[in-house]
Scaffold this active site. Structure first.
Site, PDB file in Angstrom:
ATOM      1  N   HIS A 127       0.865  -1.177   0.000  1.00  0.00           N
ATOM      2  CA  HIS A 127       0.000   0.000   0.000  1.00  0.00           C
ATOM      3  C   HIS A 127       0.905   1.231   0.000  1.00  0.00           C
ATOM      4  O   HIS A 127       1.995   1.210   0.579  1.00  0.00           O
ATOM      5  CB  HIS A 127      -0.840  -0.044   1.276  1.00  0.00           C
ATOM      6  CG  HIS A 127      -1.923   0.979   1.361  1.00  0.00           C
ATOM      7  ND1 HIS A 127      -1.689   2.273   1.750  1.00  0.00           N
ATOM      8  CD2 HIS A 127      -3.260   0.898   1.124  1.00  0.00           C
ATOM      9  CE1 HIS A 127      -2.828   2.940   1.752  1.00  0.00           C
ATOM     10  NE2 HIS A 127      -3.800   2.141   1.378  1.00  0.00           N
ATOM     11  N   ASP A 204       2.756  -4.160   8.362  1.00  0.00           N
ATOM     12  CA  ASP A 204       1.543  -3.368   8.187  1.00  0.00           C
ATOM     13  C   ASP A 204       0.380  -4.341   8.361  1.00  0.00           C
ATOM     14  O   ASP A 204       0.130  -5.182   7.495  1.00  0.00           O
ATOM     15  CB  ASP A 204       1.591  -2.740   6.790  1.00  0.00           C
ATOM     16  CG  ASP A 204       0.251  -2.207   6.331  1.00  0.00           C
ATOM     17  OD1 ASP A 204      -0.755  -2.386   7.044  1.00  0.00           O
ATOM     18  OD2 ASP A 204       0.210  -1.620   5.240  1.00  0.00           O
ATOM     19  N   GLN A 207      -4.740  -5.049   7.086  1.00  0.00           N
ATOM     20  CA  GLN A 207      -5.703  -6.029   6.551  1.00  0.00           C
ATOM     21  C   GLN A 207      -5.710  -7.341   7.316  1.00  0.00           C
ATOM     22  O   GLN A 207      -6.440  -8.258   6.933  1.00  0.00           O
ATOM     23  CB  GLN A 207      -5.389  -6.307   5.071  1.00  0.00           C
ATOM     24  CG  GLN A 207      -5.546  -5.105   4.178  1.00  0.00           C
ATOM     25  CD  GLN A 207      -6.982  -4.583   4.130  1.00  0.00           C
ATOM     26  OE1 GLN A 207      -7.940  -5.302   4.420  1.00  0.00           O
ATOM     27  NE2 GLN A 207      -7.138  -3.315   3.784  1.00  0.00           N
ATOM     28  N   LYS A 230     -10.660  -0.734  10.163  1.00  0.00           N
ATOM     29  CA  LYS A 230     -10.700  -1.950   9.343  1.00  0.00           C
ATOM     30  C   LYS A 230     -10.954  -3.183  10.202  1.00  0.00           C
ATOM     31  O   LYS A 230     -10.953  -4.300   9.710  1.00  0.00           O
ATOM     32  CB  LYS A 230      -9.394  -2.104   8.573  1.00  0.00           C
ATOM     33  CG  LYS A 230      -9.197  -0.987   7.533  1.00  0.00           C
ATOM     34  CD  LYS A 230      -7.946  -1.202   6.734  1.00  0.00           C
ATOM     35  CE  LYS A 230      -7.479   0.034   6.027  1.00  0.00           C
ATOM     36  NZ  LYS A 230      -8.128   0.248   4.730  1.00  0.00           N
ATOM     37  N   CYS A 368      -4.660   2.094  -3.856  1.00  0.00           N
ATOM     38  CA  CYS A 368      -3.464   2.685  -3.216  1.00  0.00           C
ATOM     39  C   CYS A 368      -2.282   1.735  -3.297  1.00  0.00           C
ATOM     40  O   CYS A 368      -1.476   1.645  -2.356  1.00  0.00           O
ATOM     41  CB  CYS A 368      -3.734   3.073  -1.768  1.00  0.00           C
ATOM     42  SG  CYS A 368      -4.951   4.367  -1.604  1.00  0.00           S
TER      43      CYS A 368
HETATM   44  N1  PMP Z   1      -1.947  -0.609   4.556  1.00  0.00           N
HETATM   45  C1  PMP Z   1      -2.859  -1.380   4.000  1.00  0.00           C
HETATM   46  C2  PMP Z   1      -2.492  -2.766   3.584  1.00  0.00           C
HETATM   47  C3  PMP Z   1      -4.156  -0.889   3.834  1.00  0.00           C
HETATM   48  O1  PMP Z   1      -5.087  -1.670   3.281  1.00  0.00           O
HETATM   49  C4  PMP Z   1      -4.470   0.427   4.244  1.00  0.00           C
HETATM   50  C5  PMP Z   1      -5.848   1.018   4.036  1.00  0.00           C
HETATM   51  N2  PMP Z   1      -6.396   0.756   2.788  1.00  0.00           N
HETATM   52  C6  PMP Z   1      -3.465   1.179   4.841  1.00  0.00           C
HETATM   53  C7  PMP Z   1      -2.222   0.644   4.976  1.00  0.00           C
HETATM   54  C8  PMP Z   1      -3.713   2.571   5.321  1.00  0.00           C
HETATM   55  O2  PMP Z   1      -4.591   2.545   6.392  1.00  0.00           O
HETATM   56  P1  PMP Z   1      -5.188   3.918   6.967  1.00  0.00           P
HETATM   57  O3  PMP Z   1      -5.705   4.672   5.786  1.00  0.00           O
HETATM   58  O4  PMP Z   1      -6.268   3.458   7.889  1.00  0.00           O
HETATM   59  O5  PMP Z   1      -4.074   4.613   7.673  1.00  0.00           O
END
Ligand code: PMP
Length: 409
Positions: A127, A204, A207, A230, A368
């Site tokens: 991401h 990270d 997910q 999430k 993203c």
């Molecule tokens: N890492 C991953 C794998 C994600 O799916 C996301 C959110 N789509 C993020 C980071 C970023 O999370 P946040 O926008 O809640 O900070």
């Protein structure tokens, strides 16, 4: 409605009020859970009760409400820390979410030690929030961000990873689970290899926390970042877990109230963990809501929940095989219930809009993760991502809606 492996999905759905609504005159099928999950009543009511009965600022009031707010906030920390098996609550820092957590580690842990020529290995499926913070510190210090190559299955190329690891590697940063493709990476193996090469590892967990049992001690993760929204909690709150010695060695993130021990114009000293990294009034109601989400998840039979989500994925994969023109992107052997795909002749955005007209909410685009899309030579995908409250009927609604979409293409 289906009951898979002892998991009563109808009872769970009834706990999520938003799911009962209609969209474009059709009962909502919400399949955008990797972007954000819906919230159970337990979370909504905990936030409501906090504002009705407890609201006050934390850690500094001399009155009863301030005590109660502080207790609620710190109880939430204990719950959330326990959920990922942090050895101590103070190793769990409340942040705005995964993005802020990763930025803290990049700026406060890595940047002070980063030298010219050092390398940061980052997943090729990452991401953007697990790419850009590393690029920012790399650029400032003359270091390099090096992607870990991805196989056609959307699994990491472990042989290439082993070759890339070396004496220049300062940090390995990767997602536990890919948001774009659902791949669950072999993170324990990756961490052991990275540690043998002398590199720290940030996972990270955006997910993973809602779907897998996460044990930061068993994984031996140096840092673990995640978002409340999430995992059935509110937006604007998340966590950063870190090993104590690493967190204690880090300079503060932001300056302000709450993060100090003493302040004078001659010299300011900083608070210990976790407050050193929590400047300003925190998101108290958010922490309370996240605590409620963790309590909710902990009260479920998590093995049965995971089996249910696997059954939902298996049903989706089965139906996808029967659909001409359906191209699945991401065929990892170990994946969570995320279906990233293309429909022949249909731009993902058009497919998404036509699904929405039928009440089916999915995400379309690059998720993203532009480098991941580039790896597969595509601008984006349609992504259906499932949560504990999705049913086999939801999968069937998705595929019947897709068949209708095909008649428009
Ligand atoms: N890492 C991953 C794998 C994600 O799916 C996301 C959110 N789509 C993020 C980071 C970023 O999370 P946040 O926008 O809640 O900070």
């Amino acid at each position: 409605m289906s009951v898979t492996s002892g998991f009563d999905v109808a009872a769970r759905r009834a706990e999520f009020p938003l799911l009962t609504q209609s969209v474009h005159g059709q009962p909502l099928v919400y399949l955008d859970n990797a972007a954000t999950t819906q919230k159970p009543l337990a979370v909504i009511e905990a936030i409501d009760a906090y504002y009705r009965q407890i609201n006050s600022n934390v850690h500094r009031g001399a009155h009863q409400l301030a005590d109660r707010a502080t207790t609620a906030f710190e109880e939430a920390r204990v719950l959330v820390a326990g959920f990922i098996n942090s050895p101590a609550p103070e190793q769990l820092i409340f942040t705005r979410g995964t993005t802020e957590s990763i930025n803290i580690v990049a700026q406060c842990h890595l940047r002070p030690m980063l030298r010219q020529g050092d390398e940061i290995l980052v997943s090729g499926l990452a991401h953007h929030s697990n790419i850009v913070p590393w690029q920012m510190v790399a650029e400032a210090c003359g270091a390099r961000v090096v992607p870990i190559p991805v196989l056609d299955t959307a699994e990491l190329d472990m042989a290439a990873f082993r070759r890339l690891l070396g004496s220049r590697t300062r940090m390995v940063a990767l997602e536990h689970v890919s948001n774009a493709m659902g791949t669950v990476h072999p993170v324990a193996e990756i961490i052991a290899l990275a540690h043998a090469a002398g590199a720290a590892v940030l996972l990270d967990g955006a997910q993973s926390v809602a779907h897998l049992d996460v044990d930061v001690q068993a994984l031996d993760a140096d840092f673990y970042a995640f978002s409340g929204h999430k995992m059935y909690g509110p937006t604007g709150i998340g966590g950063l877990y870190g090993k104590r010695a690493l967190l204690e060695a880090m300079p503060p993130w932001q300056g302000g109230g709450e993060m100090i021990e003493t302040v004078s114009f001659e010299r300011t000293t900083y608070a210990g963990l976790p407050y050193r990294f929590e400047a300003g009034t925190p998101h108290i109601a958010g922490a309370v809501g996240l605590g409620a989400a963790v309590r909710y998840l902990s009260g479920l039979d998590r093995a049965a929940m995971a089996a249910h989500e696997d059954a939902v994925l298996a049903h989706a994969l089965e139906l996808s095989q029967e659909m001409p023109g359906f191209k699945l992107i991401g065929r990892a052997a170990h994946k969570i219930a995320v279906l990233s795909f293309l429909l022949e002749g249909g731009h993902p955005h058009d497919v998404g809009t036509l699904l929405d007209r039928q009440g089916v909410a999915v995400r379309t685009g690059h998720h993203c993760a532009q480098p991941a899309m580039a790896r597969f030579g595509i601008p984006g995908t349609v992504r259906a991502s499932f949560a504990l409250y999705n049913t086999l009927e939801d999968v069937e609604r998705l595929f019947s809606a897709l068949r209708k979409v095909q008649t428009f293409l």
